[in-house]
Write an enzyme that holds these catalytic residues in place. Structure first.
Site, mmCIF file in Angstrom:
data_model
loop_
_atom_site.group_PDB
_atom_site.id
_atom_site.type_symbol
_atom_site.label_atom_id
_atom_site.label_comp_id
_atom_site.label_asym_id
_atom_site.label_seq_id
_atom_site.Cartn_x
_atom_site.Cartn_y
_atom_site.Cartn_z
ATOM 1 N N LYS A 139 30.870 6.233 30.902
ATOM 2 C CA LYS A 139 31.740 6.348 32.080
ATOM 3 C C LYS A 139 32.041 7.802 32.393
ATOM 4 C CE LYS A 139 33.500 1.762 32.603
ATOM 5 N NZ LYS A 139 34.531 0.809 32.882
ATOM 6 N N LYS A 153 22.409 -3.121 31.178
ATOM 7 C CA LYS A 153 23.344 -4.246 31.272
ATOM 8 C C LYS A 153 23.679 -4.552 32.734
ATOM 9 C CE LYS A 153 27.902 -3.852 30.913
ATOM 10 N NZ LYS A 153 29.332 -4.096 30.749
ATOM 11 N N LYS A 180 29.389 -5.006 36.895
ATOM 12 C CA LYS A 180 30.012 -5.232 38.199
ATOM 13 C C LYS A 180 30.144 -3.955 39.014
ATOM 14 C CE LYS A 180 34.433 -6.501 36.281
ATOM 15 N NZ LYS A 180 35.084 -5.450 35.474
HETATM 16 P P1 ATP Z 1 32.355 -2.332 34.583
HETATM 17 O O1 ATP Z 1 31.009 -2.399 35.234
HETATM 18 O O2 ATP Z 1 33.479 -2.068 35.551
HETATM 19 O O3 ATP Z 1 32.403 -1.509 33.342
HETATM 20 P P2 ATP Z 1 31.880 -4.870 33.349
HETATM 21 O O4 ATP Z 1 31.015 -5.631 34.296
HETATM 22 O O5 ATP Z 1 31.267 -4.309 32.127
HETATM 23 O O6 ATP Z 1 32.690 -3.785 34.134
HETATM 24 P P3 ATP Z 1 34.370 -5.740 32.118
HETATM 25 O O7 ATP Z 1 35.592 -6.098 32.854
HETATM 26 O O8 ATP Z 1 34.353 -4.407 31.477
HETATM 27 O O9 ATP Z 1 33.066 -5.860 33.019
HETATM 28 O O10 ATP Z 1 34.049 -6.874 31.054
HETATM 29 C C1 ATP Z 1 34.674 -8.109 30.946
HETATM 30 C C2 ATP Z 1 33.981 -8.909 29.874
HETATM 31 O O11 ATP Z 1 32.657 -9.266 30.308
HETATM 32 C C3 ATP Z 1 33.774 -8.164 28.551
HETATM 33 O O12 ATP Z 1 34.020 -9.054 27.487
HETATM 34 C C4 ATP Z 1 32.335 -7.764 28.566
HETATM 35 O O13 ATP Z 1 31.783 -7.648 27.269
HETATM 36 C C5 ATP Z 1 31.711 -8.919 29.311
HETATM 37 N N1 ATP Z 1 30.482 -8.501 29.994
HETATM 38 C C6 ATP Z 1 30.389 -7.580 30.976
HETATM 39 N N2 ATP Z 1 29.116 -7.448 31.397
HETATM 40 C C7 ATP Z 1 28.374 -8.305 30.640
HETATM 41 C C8 ATP Z 1 26.984 -8.622 30.587
HETATM 42 N N3 ATP Z 1 26.111 -8.026 31.394
HETATM 43 N N4 ATP Z 1 26.577 -9.549 29.689
HETATM 44 C C9 ATP Z 1 27.459 -10.155 28.869
HETATM 45 N N5 ATP Z 1 28.782 -9.902 28.870
HETATM 46 C C10 ATP Z 1 29.247 -8.991 29.736
#
Ligand code: ATP
Ligand code: LTN
Length: 334
Positions: free
Chosen positions: A115, A197, A200
Site C-alpha cells: 500500500k 490477488k 476491490k
Molecule cells: P483492498 O483492495 O482495499 O486492500 P481487499 O479486497 O483486500 O481490499 P479487505 O477488506 O482488505 O479487501 O478484505 C476483507 C477480507 O476479504 C479479508 O479477510 C481478506 O483476506 C479477504 N480477501 C480479500 N481479497 C481476497 C481474495 N482475492 N481472495 C480471498 N480472500 C480475499
C-alpha cells in the site's frame, strides 16, 4: 468472558465494492461459526481511512457492507454485527498495543509495503500501525478464531505475537487467536492478471467480479478472463494460473471438487468452461443480491442494527479494556 463458548471475530473494510474474493475468502465463511461460537463481525471503517476516502462514499459503503453481511446470511440475532468507529475501545486499545509492537515487525508487513508503494504520496502513520488496530479488534473480544483470506494471515500472526508479548508481561490477559482459512477460495486471483490477488481497489473493473455485478456483466467478465494458449481445463496454479483460478471459483460456487470440475470439462475447451463459471457465479450470487437490495432499502433497520451491535460489542470490549488498563497501572477511580 463467554463461559466456555469460543469466539470468532473478523472485519471487512468499507473501502470499495466487495468482490467475490471477499465473499469466498472471508464473508461466506463467517456464517460457519454462527451456530457454535460467539461471533463478532465488524465493518472496519477506521482501517479504511488509512487510505484517503471521500466521506460520503465511506458513509454509504458502511451501510452497504452491513447490508451485505446480512444478505450473506449473517443473522443479527445470532451474530454481533457492528461498525468499528461506534465502539471507541478499539482505538483506545490500539494505542496501548502500539506500545507492545516493534517498529521492525510493522516494517515487515507486506500489505504496508504494497500500500505504501501504491499510495506513495500518503504513507501515513496509520497505514504503518494498521496491524495494531487490527490486533486490538481481535484481542478486545478474547477471540479464538479469525476467518480471513490468506493475505491477512501475516497480520493475524503479528496479533498473536503481540498477545503473547503482552501476556508474558501481564499474564492471562488475552486469548491468543488463530487465523482460519477456507479450504477452497483462500486467495481468489485477478481475472486479467491471475498472478495477482483479486482486490476491490483494482483500477481495472474487468479484473474483478463484484458481488453486486449483474448477470450479464458477470458472464462477460468471465468470458474475457485471461487463460493460456492451451485448451485443457486442468488445475495447475503455477503453470496455468488463469484456468486454475476459474476452476477454484467454479468449485467454490457449485460445491464440486477440483477433480470433478476437471472431469466435467475434459475435452470441452475454454469457451464452454468460462460460460459455465459465469453462470454458476451469477446463480450463486442472485439470492444474495436480492436480499441485499431489500436490506439496503431499509435504512432505519440498518441503523437500529448498528446501534444494537455497537451496544453488544461495547459490553465485551469495555471489560477487556478495563482489565488491560488495570494491569498497566492506570489509575481507576470510579
Ligand atoms: P483492498 O483492495 O482495499 O486492500 P481487499 O479486497 O483486500 O481490499 P479487505 O477488506 O482488505 O479487501 O478484505 C476483507 C477480507 O476479504 C479479508 O479477510 C481478506 O483476506 C479477504 N480477501 C480479500 N481479497 C481476497 C481474495 N482475492 N481472495 C480471498 N480472500 C480475499
Ligand atoms: N485488515 C483486514 C480487515 C480487518 C480485519 C480485522 C480482519 C480489520 N480488522 C480483524 C480480521 C480481523 C483487511 O485488510 N482485510
Amino acid at each position: 468472558m463467554f463461559k466456555g463458548q469460543k469466539v470468532s471475530f473478523s472485519g471487512v473494510q468499507p473501502s470499495g465494492n466487495l468482490t467475490i474474493g471477499n465473499y469466498l475468502g472471508a464473508i461466506r465463511n463467517f456464517k460457519e461459526y454462527s451456530e457454535q461460537y460467539k461471533t463478532f463481525y465488524c465493518v472496519v471503517d477506521e482501517h479504511a481511512i488509512t487510505v484517503r476516502q471521500v466521506p460520503a462514499d465511506l458513509r454509504r459503503r458502511t451501510y452497504e457492507t452491513l447490508a451485505l453481511y446480512m444478505a450473506c446470511g449473517l443473522d443479527p440475532e445470532r451474530n454481533t454485527l457492528y461498525v468499528q468507529s461506534m465502539v471507541h475501545e478499539h482505538a483506545e486499545l490500539a494505542w496501548i498495543l502500539n506500545c507492545f509492537t516493534m517498529f521492525g515487525e510493522l516494517s515487515r508487513m507486506t500489505q504496508f509495503k504494497d500500500k505504501s508503494a501504491r499510495h506513495a504520496d500518503n504513507i501515513n502513520a496509520g497505514l504503518f500501525t494498521y496491524p495494531t488496530l487490527m490486533a486490538a479488534d481481535i484481542l478486545l473480544y478474547q477471540t479464538d478464531v479469525v476467518p480471513v483470506g490468506v493475505d491477512q494471515v501475516q497480520h493475524v500472526e503479528l496479533c498473536r505475537d503481540i498477545a503473547n508479548r503482552f501476556n508474558q508481561i501481564h499474564p492471562d490477559t488475552f486469548t491468543v487467536p488463530e487465523a482460519v482459512l477456507p479450504k477452497n477460495g483462500k486467495k481468489i486471483m485477478s481475472l486479467s492478471e491471475p498472478e495477482k490477488k483479486m482486490s476491490k481497489s483494482d483500477e481495472n473493473p474487468n479484473a474483478v467480479v463484484y458481488i453486486l455485478d449483474d448477470r450479464d456483466t458477470i458472464i462477460r467478465k468471465f468470458k474475457r478472463a485471461v487463460t493460456d494458449s492451451e485448451s485443457e481445463v486442468r488445475f495447475a496454479p503455477d503453470e496455468k494460473p488463469g484456468v486454475s483460478n476459474l476452476i477454484t471459483i467454479y468449485s467454490c460456487f457449485t460445491g464440486k471438487t477440483i477433480e470433478e470440475t476437471e472431469r466435467e470439462f475434459a475435452g470441452r475447451g475454454y469457451g464452454d468452461f468460462k460460460l459455465a463459471v459465469g453462470e454458476a457465479t451469477a446463480d450463486a450470487l442472485a439470492p444474495v443480491q436480492t436480499r441485499y437490495r431489500e436490506f439496503l432499502a431499509d435504512r432505519a433497520m440498518l441503523e437500529s442494527q448498528m446501534k444494537k451491535g455497537a451496544m453488544e460489542a461495547t459490553c465485551y470490549a469495555r471489560d477487556t479494556l478495563a482489565r488491560v488498563k488495570k494491569k498497566l497501572g492506570f489509575v481507576q477511580v470510579r
